[in-house]
Design a protein around this motif. Structure first.
Motif, PDB file in Angstrom:
ATOM      1  N   ALA A  16       0.870  -1.182   0.000  1.00  0.00           N
ATOM      2  CA  ALA A  16       0.000   0.000   0.000  1.00  0.00           C
ATOM      3  C   ALA A  16       0.905   1.230   0.000  1.00  0.00           C
ATOM      4  CB  ALA A  16      -0.912  -0.004   1.224  1.00  0.00           C
ATOM      5  N   PRO A  17       0.400   2.381  -0.449  1.00  0.00           N
ATOM      6  CA  PRO A  17       1.229   3.589  -0.470  1.00  0.00           C
ATOM      7  C   PRO A  17       1.809   3.910   0.912  1.00  0.00           C
ATOM      8  CG  PRO A  17      -0.750   3.937  -1.754  1.00  0.00           C
ATOM      9  CD  PRO A  17      -0.922   2.619  -1.046  1.00  0.00           C
ATOM     10  N   LEU A  18       3.040   4.405   0.900  1.00  0.00           N
ATOM     11  CA  LEU A  18       3.677   4.860   2.133  1.00  0.00           C
ATOM     12  C   LEU A  18       2.869   6.007   2.733  1.00  0.00           C
ATOM     13  CD1 LEU A  18       7.397   4.988   0.948  1.00  0.00           C
ATOM     14  CD2 LEU A  18       6.549   3.573   2.826  1.00  0.00           C
ATOM     15  N   THR A  19       2.888   6.112   4.040  1.00  0.00           N
ATOM     16  CA  THR A  19       2.243   7.224   4.732  1.00  0.00           C
ATOM     17  C   THR A  19       3.277   7.920   5.615  1.00  0.00           C
ATOM     18  OG1 THR A  19       1.611   5.978   6.710  1.00  0.00           O
ATOM     19  CG2 THR A  19       0.069   5.924   4.828  1.00  0.00           C
ATOM     20  N   ALA A  20       2.918   9.077   6.138  1.00  0.00           N
ATOM     21  CA  ALA A  20       3.829   9.836   6.998  1.00  0.00           C
ATOM     22  C   ALA A  20       4.308   9.007   8.187  1.00  0.00           C
ATOM     23  CB  ALA A  20       3.143  11.116   7.476  1.00  0.00           C
ATOM     24  N   ASP A  21       3.470   8.104   8.679  1.00  0.00           N
ATOM     25  CA  ASP A  21       3.853   7.247   9.807  1.00  0.00           C
ATOM     26  C   ASP A  21       4.983   6.284   9.464  1.00  0.00           C
ATOM     27  OD1 ASP A  21       1.931   8.463  11.381  1.00  0.00           O
ATOM     28  OD2 ASP A  21       0.434   6.883  11.056  1.00  0.00           O
ATOM     29  N   ASP A  22       5.291   6.118   8.176  1.00  0.00           N
ATOM     30  CA  ASP A  22       6.342   5.195   7.748  1.00  0.00           C
ATOM     31  C   ASP A  22       7.733   5.830   7.710  1.00  0.00           C
ATOM     32  OD1 ASP A  22       4.653   2.938   7.223  1.00  0.00           O
ATOM     33  OD2 ASP A  22       4.001   3.912   5.361  1.00  0.00           O
ATOM     34  N   ALA A  23       7.840   7.122   7.987  1.00  0.00           N
ATOM     35  CA  ALA A  23       9.108   7.838   7.801  1.00  0.00           C
ATOM     36  C   ALA A  23      10.263   7.215   8.569  1.00  0.00           C
ATOM     37  CB  ALA A  23       8.952   9.311   8.163  1.00  0.00           C
ATOM     38  N   ARG A  24      10.077   6.934   9.837  1.00  0.00           N
ATOM     39  CA  ARG A  24      11.178   6.364  10.642  1.00  0.00           C
ATOM     40  C   ARG A  24      11.614   5.005  10.092  1.00  0.00           C
ATOM     41  NH1 ARG A  24      10.692   6.979  16.758  1.00  0.00           N
ATOM     42  NH2 ARG A  24      11.527   8.959  16.104  1.00  0.00           N
ATOM     43  N   ALA A  25      10.648   4.142   9.781  1.00  0.00           N
ATOM     44  CA  ALA A  25      10.971   2.820   9.244  1.00  0.00           C
ATOM     45  C   ALA A  25      11.622   2.921   7.870  1.00  0.00           C
ATOM     46  CB  ALA A  25       9.708   1.968   9.174  1.00  0.00           C
ATOM     47  N   LEU A  26      11.170   3.861   7.062  1.00  0.00           N
ATOM     48  CA  LEU A  26      11.761   4.057   5.743  1.00  0.00           C
ATOM     49  C   LEU A  26      13.220   4.475   5.859  1.00  0.00           C
ATOM     50  CD1 LEU A  26      11.563   4.191   2.672  1.00  0.00           C
ATOM     51  CD2 LEU A  26      10.607   6.496   2.917  1.00  0.00           C
TER      52      LEU A  26
END
Length: 172
Positions: A16-26
């Motif tokens: 699914a598309p990345l979201t702002a909550d994914d920043a640290r994991a990204l």
């Protein structure tokens, strides 16, 4: 389907598309082994860089999170980039811990097949460095073949997806 792949599931992946909550994991999965291969990613790739990439995702450049079906851990990213006309480019990177397990092949195949099904007649391409043996092998498994042309980025070759592998022989 818009330029965003809303959600896909495979046997082992949720996409699914990345979201702002994914920043640290990204930021955590985007180490120098990734940034040394992808020209638009800075080294080091920080959480701030991740937030900017996610914020810019949409329209013609959509970055998708690849997660394990059993958990929330980010295993990788697949970008879908609109090119001229009906052409799309796919690109990807995966966490070191996820490499060599077939996750990337499964996820990239799902995205490419969904893209092709939603846009009949579109061309789907990828660019790869000739010396990136593992990525070339992944692309070949998914159905990409070399065009013999240089990619847009220096040192890259252009590959095009085919619905069925060209080296299959059905008659002998």
């Amino acid at each position: 389907m818009t330029d965003t792949l809303l959600a896909l599931s495979t046997e082992n992946c949720r996409i699914a598309p990345l979201t702002a909550d994914d920043a640290r994991a990204l930021a955590a999965i985007t180490d120098e082994t990734v940034t040394s291969q992808i020209h638009f990613l800075p080294t080091p790739f920080t959480e701030s860089d991740a937030r900017a990439l996610i914020a810019g995702s949409g329209g013609g450049d959509v970055f998708h999170a690849v997660r394990d079906v059993r958990g929330a851990d980010l295993n990788g990213v697949i970008g879908v980039h609109r090119r001229v006309g009906q052409d799309y480019e796919v690109g990807y990177w995966f966490a070191a811990r996820a490499r060599g397990r077939g996750i990337a092949t499964e996820a990239v195949r799902a995205v490419v097949e969904a893209l092709a099904a939603s846009r009949p007649g579109c061309a789907i391409v990828a660019e790869c460095r000739p010396d990136n043996v593992r990525s070339r092998a992944l692309l070949r498994r998914v159905g990409f073949v070399s065009t013999g042309l240089a990619g847009r980025r220096p040192g890259r070759m252009l590959l095009m997806w085919r619905a069925a592998p060209l080296d299959r022989i059905d008659v002998c």
